[in-house]
Design a protein around this motif. Structure first.
Motif, PDB file in Angstrom:
ATOM      1  N   LEU A 128      85.931 -38.501  60.815  1.00 48.31           N
ATOM      2  CA  LEU A 128      86.446 -37.978  59.474  1.00 48.31           C
ATOM      3  C   LEU A 128      86.500 -36.478  59.272  1.00 48.31           C
ATOM      4  O   LEU A 128      87.785 -35.954  58.870  1.00 48.31           O
ATOM      5  CB  LEU A 128      85.869 -38.627  58.380  1.00 48.31           C
ATOM      6  CG  LEU A 128      86.336 -38.325  56.866  1.00 48.31           C
ATOM      7  CD1 LEU A 128      87.710 -38.721  56.631  1.00 48.31           C
ATOM      8  CD2 LEU A 128      85.385 -38.919  55.859  1.00 48.31           C
ATOM      9  N   GLN A 132      90.139 -34.369  58.817  1.00 45.70           N
ATOM     10  CA  GLN A 132      90.205 -33.758  57.593  1.00 45.70           C
ATOM     11  C   GLN A 132      90.856 -32.247  57.690  1.00 45.70           C
ATOM     12  O   GLN A 132      91.681 -31.809  57.020  1.00 45.70           O
ATOM     13  CB  GLN A 132      88.846 -33.543  56.584  1.00 45.70           C
ATOM     14  CG  GLN A 132      88.577 -34.750  56.015  1.00 45.70           C
ATOM     15  CD  GLN A 132      87.267 -34.697  55.351  1.00 45.70           C
ATOM     16  OE1 GLN A 132      86.433 -34.328  55.750  1.00 45.70           O
ATOM     17  NE2 GLN A 132      87.138 -35.522  54.301  1.00 45.70           N
ATOM     18  N   MET A 171      88.997 -47.082  52.784  1.00 44.46           N
ATOM     19  CA  MET A 171      89.169 -45.743  53.409  1.00 44.46           C
ATOM     20  C   MET A 171      90.513 -45.108  53.325  1.00 44.46           C
ATOM     21  O   MET A 171      90.629 -43.923  52.887  1.00 44.46           O
ATOM     22  CB  MET A 171      88.785 -45.863  55.099  1.00 44.46           C
ATOM     23  CG  MET A 171      87.609 -46.032  55.080  1.00 44.46           C
ATOM     24  SD  MET A 171      87.180 -46.664  56.973  1.00 44.46           S
ATOM     25  CE  MET A 171      88.138 -45.769  57.993  1.00 44.46           C
ATOM     26  N   GLU A 174      90.328 -43.686  49.869  1.00 43.41           N
ATOM     27  CA  GLU A 174      89.434 -42.334  49.625  1.00 43.41           C
ATOM     28  C   GLU A 174      90.142 -41.033  50.684  1.00 43.41           C
ATOM     29  O   GLU A 174      89.908 -39.825  50.375  1.00 43.41           O
ATOM     30  CB  GLU A 174      88.255 -42.636  50.049  1.00 43.41           C
ATOM     31  CG  GLU A 174      87.454 -43.397  49.210  1.00 43.41           C
ATOM     32  CD  GLU A 174      85.959 -43.837  49.711  1.00 43.41           C
ATOM     33  OE1 GLU A 174      85.215 -42.975  50.276  1.00 43.41           O
ATOM     34  OE2 GLU A 174      85.367 -44.727  49.195  1.00 43.41           O
ATOM     35  N   PHE A 175      90.756 -41.389  51.767  1.00 43.04           N
ATOM     36  CA  PHE A 175      91.160 -40.466  52.845  1.00 43.04           C
ATOM     37  C   PHE A 175      92.660 -40.132  52.450  1.00 43.04           C
ATOM     38  O   PHE A 175      93.192 -38.923  53.153  1.00 43.04           O
ATOM     39  CB  PHE A 175      91.208 -41.059  54.024  1.00 43.04           C
ATOM     40  CG  PHE A 175      89.787 -41.527  54.503  1.00 43.04           C
ATOM     41  CD1 PHE A 175      88.526 -41.228  53.841  1.00 43.04           C
ATOM     42  CD2 PHE A 175      89.562 -42.060  55.621  1.00 43.04           C
ATOM     43  CE1 PHE A 175      87.448 -41.530  54.221  1.00 43.04           C
ATOM     44  CE2 PHE A 175      88.272 -42.503  56.043  1.00 43.04           C
ATOM     45  CZ  PHE A 175      87.337 -42.201  55.595  1.00 43.04           C
ATOM     46  N   TYR A 178      93.661 -36.454  51.876  1.00 48.22           N
ATOM     47  CA  TYR A 178      93.582 -35.774  53.119  1.00 48.22           C
ATOM     48  C   TYR A 178      94.860 -35.820  54.026  1.00 48.22           C
ATOM     49  O   TYR A 178      94.936 -35.390  55.173  1.00 48.22           O
ATOM     50  CB  TYR A 178      92.261 -35.846  53.848  1.00 48.22           C
ATOM     51  CG  TYR A 178      90.918 -35.821  53.119  1.00 48.22           C
ATOM     52  CD1 TYR A 178      90.573 -34.143  52.693  1.00 48.22           C
ATOM     53  CD2 TYR A 178      90.201 -36.515  52.584  1.00 48.22           C
ATOM     54  CE1 TYR A 178      89.431 -34.102  51.992  1.00 48.22           C
ATOM     55  CE2 TYR A 178      89.231 -36.614  51.842  1.00 48.22           C
ATOM     56  CZ  TYR A 178      88.697 -35.175  51.498  1.00 48.22           C
ATOM     57  OH  TYR A 178      87.689 -34.821  50.707  1.00 48.22           O
TER      58      TYR A 178
END
Ligand code: NAP
Length: 258
Positions: A128, A132, A171, A174-175, A178
């Motif tokens: 991760l 990012q 995921m 949340e991701f 990014y």
């Protein structure tokens, strides 16, 4: 279509054979620098050499058991320092055994958890921070069509892969900020060593393959490169708005509507 993968760095796990190998080949053919991992070092080196020879692009082989936390941590650290970045993580592992629910004990459940769910959580967590940094990361998990349509004997596989589906959905949530997408690819029947080993030994190979394909609308078992083509697309810039999905590659075999 140019998938714009030139010089992107992809980690492909469980990649010495079968689906992982075909995926590594497809990403490399699209110009990505590929780092492949699986346990048997000789087989892995041979696969890396084969891909490099065919595509002319960098392929690095780093042995790893995806169920071993220490090995995975070392693998990701080495992978990150090899090309200085990671853009794509392809999570994959060997499949758990098939049998009836009543025949599996705690130890077998634990093994399946470590191999097919915890391994993907761990690699995703470790990769991760690198994704990012790139601003366009991709996580793609190989699971199974059994998450959509019941497959007899697949209780270990189905239970763990349903966990991956739930994890990937969170995921993706949340991701997203990014610019990282997270998707699952769910194979039906794709002809790899794993499938060849399940063919009955008492009938002719071609006949056994024909029988296996009987209930598949397209009338045949899939080829690893047909699944790899979807993975390459999901890894591409063009797939930047697809996230949190589970996509079947099964010749129409899954009878699920949702
Ligand atoms: N093929 C299908 O039709 C199908 C259908 C549904 C789901 N799947 C799932 O897709 C995945 C891949 O299947 P496949 O057909 O490609 O299998 P395969 O041809 O048997 O290849 C498995 C690959 O995984 C590696 N591997 C196994 N255990 C590992 C571990 N602990 N750590 C690192 N690498 C490991 C193997 O290399 P080493 O042994 O050297 O580690 C090999 O490269 C499996 O989880 C399978 O259950 C496949």
């Amino acid at each position: 279509m140019d998938l714009k993968l030139t010089n992107k760095v992809a980690i492909v796990l469980a990649a010495s054979k079968g689906l992982g190998k075909a995926i590594a080949m497809a990403l490399s053919a699209e110009g990505a620098k590929v780092i492949i991992g699986s346990r048997d070092e000789d087989a892995l080196n041979q696969t890396a050499a084969e891909i490099k020879q065919l595509t002319g692009n960098d392929v690095i082989a780093l042995p790893v058991d995806v169920a071993d936390a220490a090995q995975v941590t070392e693998f990701i650290n080495k992978a990150a320092s090899t090309f200085g970045r990671i853009d794509i993580l392809l999570n994959n592992a060997g499949g758990p055994p098939f049998d009836k629910f009543e025949n599996f004990d705690d130890e077998q459940w634990q093994k399946a958890f470590e191999l097919n769910l915890l391994s993907m959580a761990r690699t995703s967590r470790l990769v991760l921070p690198h994704l990012q940094k790139t601003g366009s990361g991709r996580i793609i998990n190989i699971i199974s069509g059994s998450v959509k349509s019941v497959l007899a004997g697949s209780v270990l596989s189905t239970a763990m892969r349903m966990g991956v589906v739930g994890m990937a959905k969170l995921m993706a949530d949340e991701f997203g900020p990014y610019n990282i997408t997270v998707n699952n690819v769910a194979p039906g029947l794709i002809l790899t060593g794993r499938i060849k080993h399940t063919l009955p030994a008492d009938i002719d190979y071609d006949e056994a393959i024909k029988q296996k394909a009987k209930t598949i609308p397209l009338g045949r078992i899939g080829k690893p490169e047909e699944l790899a083509a979807l993975v390459a697309f999901l890894a591409s810039e063009q797939a930047a708005y697809i996230s949190g999905q589970t996509i079947q590659v099964d010749g129409g075999a899954g009878r699920n509507i949702y």
